[in-house]
Design an enzyme around this catalytic site. Structure first.
Site, PDB file in Angstrom:
ATOM      1  N   THR A  71       0.834  -1.191   0.000  1.00 34.79           N
ATOM      2  CA  THR A  71       0.000   0.000   0.000  1.00 34.79           C
ATOM      3  C   THR A  71       0.875   1.250   0.000  1.00 34.79           C
ATOM      4  OG1 THR A  71      -1.934   1.032   1.030  1.00 34.79           O
ATOM      5  CG2 THR A  71      -0.372  -0.029   2.535  1.00 34.79           C
ATOM      6  N   LYS A  75       3.403   1.323  -3.763  1.00 36.86           N
ATOM      7  CA  LYS A  75       2.790   0.575  -4.872  1.00 36.86           C
ATOM      8  C   LYS A  75       3.534   0.733  -6.203  1.00 36.86           C
ATOM      9  CE  LYS A  75      -2.068   0.132  -3.708  1.00 36.86           C
ATOM     10  NZ  LYS A  75      -3.436   0.500  -4.100  1.00 36.86           N
ATOM     11  N   ASP A 111      -6.593  -4.130  -7.821  1.00 41.38           N
ATOM     12  CA  ASP A 111      -7.514  -3.005  -7.567  1.00 41.38           C
ATOM     13  C   ASP A 111      -8.567  -2.875  -8.668  1.00 41.38           C
ATOM     14  OD1 ASP A 111      -6.398  -2.222  -5.146  1.00 41.38           O
ATOM     15  OD2 ASP A 111      -4.989  -0.829  -6.087  1.00 41.38           O
ATOM     16  N   ALA A 136      -7.412  12.117 -10.785  1.00 41.86           N
ATOM     17  CA  ALA A 136      -6.432  11.625 -11.764  1.00 41.86           C
ATOM     18  C   ALA A 136      -5.169  11.159 -11.042  1.00 41.86           C
ATOM     19  CB  ALA A 136      -6.114  12.717 -12.776  1.00 41.86           C
ATOM     20  N   GLY A 138      -3.332   7.952  -8.354  1.00 42.52           N
ATOM     21  CA  GLY A 138      -2.983   6.537  -8.475  1.00 42.52           C
ATOM     22  C   GLY A 138      -4.208   5.640  -8.584  1.00 42.52           C
TER      23      GLY A 138
HETATM   24  P1  ATR Z   1      -4.850   8.207  -4.920  1.00 39.72           P
HETATM   25  O1  ATR Z   1      -3.654   7.331  -5.032  1.00 39.72           O
HETATM   26  O2  ATR Z   1      -5.807   7.798  -3.819  1.00 39.72           O
HETATM   27  O3  ATR Z   1      -5.557   8.386  -6.223  1.00 39.72           O
HETATM   28  P2  ATR Z   1      -3.513  10.709  -5.215  1.00 39.72           P
HETATM   29  O4  ATR Z   1      -2.671  10.085  -6.256  1.00 39.72           O
HETATM   30  O5  ATR Z   1      -2.861  11.556  -4.172  1.00 39.72           O
HETATM   31  O6  ATR Z   1      -4.333   9.625  -4.423  1.00 39.72           O
HETATM   32  O7  ATR Z   1      -4.664  11.563  -5.952  1.00 39.72           O
HETATM   33  C1  ATR Z   1      -5.536  12.377  -5.238  1.00 39.72           C
HETATM   34  C2  ATR Z   1      -6.609  12.925  -6.177  1.00 39.72           C
HETATM   35  O8  ATR Z   1      -7.499  13.740  -5.417  1.00 39.72           O
HETATM   36  C3  ATR Z   1      -6.062  13.825  -7.288  1.00 39.72           C
HETATM   37  O9  ATR Z   1      -6.894  13.690  -8.428  1.00 39.72           O
HETATM   38  C4  ATR Z   1      -6.221  15.213  -6.673  1.00 39.72           C
HETATM   39  O10 ATR Z   1      -6.317  16.264  -7.600  1.00 39.72           O
HETATM   40  P3  ATR Z   1      -4.977  16.938  -8.219  1.00 39.72           P
HETATM   41  O11 ATR Z   1      -4.482  15.965  -9.246  1.00 39.72           O
HETATM   42  O12 ATR Z   1      -5.413  18.218  -8.783  1.00 39.72           O
HETATM   43  O13 ATR Z   1      -4.011  17.079  -7.050  1.00 39.72           O
HETATM   44  C5  ATR Z   1      -7.535  15.053  -5.970  1.00 39.72           C
HETATM   45  N1  ATR Z   1      -7.721  16.054  -4.895  1.00 39.72           N
HETATM   46  C6  ATR Z   1      -7.130  16.037  -3.674  1.00 39.72           C
HETATM   47  N2  ATR Z   1      -7.559  17.088  -2.946  1.00 39.72           N
HETATM   48  C7  ATR Z   1      -8.449  17.787  -3.732  1.00 39.72           C
HETATM   49  C8  ATR Z   1      -9.258  18.949  -3.541  1.00 39.72           C
HETATM   50  N3  ATR Z   1      -9.243  19.624  -2.397  1.00 39.72           N
HETATM   51  N4  ATR Z   1     -10.060  19.330  -4.554  1.00 39.72           N
HETATM   52  C9  ATR Z   1     -10.096  18.643  -5.718  1.00 39.72           C
HETATM   53  N5  ATR Z   1      -9.365  17.526  -5.961  1.00 39.72           N
HETATM   54  C10 ATR Z   1      -8.552  17.097  -4.983  1.00 39.72           C
END
Ligand code: ATR
Length: 289
Positions: A71, A75, A111, A136, A138
């Site tokens: 995790t 990953k 996943d 967008a 992981g």
């Molecule tokens: P995971 O692996 O769970 O997908 P991540 O790679 O950190 O986690 O991705 C987090 C996602 O949440 C991204 O799409 C992020 O948007 P950005 O690419 O613009 O960073 C989105 N995200 C996190 N906080 C946000 C917020 N306050 N408003 C809108 N989108 C958010």
């Protein structure tokens, strides 16, 4: 607290590598499955810091572990230390399950298949359907790859940072026949975006701490549209609350957590996973967190 699996000289260990790891619910879920099928395995958390990842992978061989889950934040980086990868792991550039095949380490990513299994149990086949994905990061990668491979017609990716959504489209444009498009988050207010959507998936972390979801035209979706939040806590995110208020069906991230774990279980044991036992254990673990 449920009874631990009994440890004997024949017990083999399965682990989970993460940093942090204290919040993982996978040990409760997997040990319940091992107990239910009377298997001589035990599942334990390993707090592996990034600098120790290579050694930790080596220890899978040294301790003859049956395998591990992987995790955050390992990953992606664990890929370089493994001997072989599944098609999904290669496509996503990420591994959540490692199987130790007599010292040869096989990396898979359950996943996306777990996500599809959770759609299937709700009677939704993504083939020929239009989907809106928000996020967008992981987790979007696994969801996107699985939906393209399942034959979705059109996928719209909305993200705060549109450049990240565009990068995903570039990476997976030729994977299938799915039309891929990107939009900014403020387009979520546009009813036209949702007029043919069968599925809307939140892959962002918005709602994890009770925050409000950005404005979205929930009522513009067809009545049968399914709203899916990959977050599994809190159970009722702002995204799911608003979908329910619009009288749409919802699923939260516990089903994906369950099914990705069930698929990992089958990879390690060669047996179908006892889904009901795992569901009960997971729900109990989440309640007592
Ligand atoms: P995971 O692996 O769970 O997908 P991540 O790679 O950190 O986690 O991705 C987090 C996602 O949440 C991204 O799409 C992020 O948007 P950005 O690419 O613009 O960073 C989105 N995200 C996190 N906080 C946000 C917020 N306050 N408003 C809108 N989108 C958010």
């Amino acid at each position: 607290m449920s009874t631990p699996v009994s440890i004997t000289g024949q017990t083999r260990i399965v682990g989970i590598f993460g940093d942090p790891i204290v919040h993982t619910r996978s040990p409760a879920m997997q040990n319940a499955a091992f107990r239910a099928l009377h298997l001589p395995y035990a599942y334990v958390p390993f707090h592996v810091r990034p600098a120790d990842l290579a050694n930790a992978v080596q220890a899978i061989r040294a301790y003859n572990l049956l395998g591990v889950n992987v995790t955050v934040p390992h990953k992606e980086r664990i890929v370089r230390y493994l001997d072989d990868l599944s098609a999904e792991a290669k496509l996503c550039g990420a591994v959540n399950t490692v199987v130790n095949r007599e010292g040869v380490l096989f990396g898979d990513n359950t996943d996306g298949r777990g996500f599809l299994a959770s759609l299937q149990e709700r009677g939704l086949s993504p083939q020929g359907r239009n989907v809106v994905i928000i996020g967008a990061g992981g987790s979007t990668r696994a969801v996107l790859v699985s939906l393209i491979r399942a034959g979705s017609t059109r996928i719209t990716i909305a993200n705060r940072t549109v450049a990240k959504a565009r990068a995903l489209v570039r990476a997976y444009r030729t994977l299938g026949d799915t039309q891929l498009e990107t939009v900014s988050l403020n387009r979520l207010e546009d009813p036209i975006l949702f007029s043919n959507a069968a599925l809307v998936v939140n892959c962002t972390s918005v709602g994890l701490h009770g925050e409000a979801f950005p404005p979205l035209a929930f009522h513009a979706t067809p009545r049968a549209c399914l709203f899916y939040d990959l977050l599994y806590r809190p159970e009722q995110t702002s995204f799911l609350r608003q979908a329910r208020a619009a009288r749409r069906s919802t699923v939260d991230g516990r089903r994906m957590l369950l099914h990705q774990g069930a698929l990992a279980f089958s990879l390690w044991t060669g047996q179908p996973a006892p889904l009901q036992d795992m569901t009960r254990a997971l729900n109990r673990a989440l309640r007592t967190a």
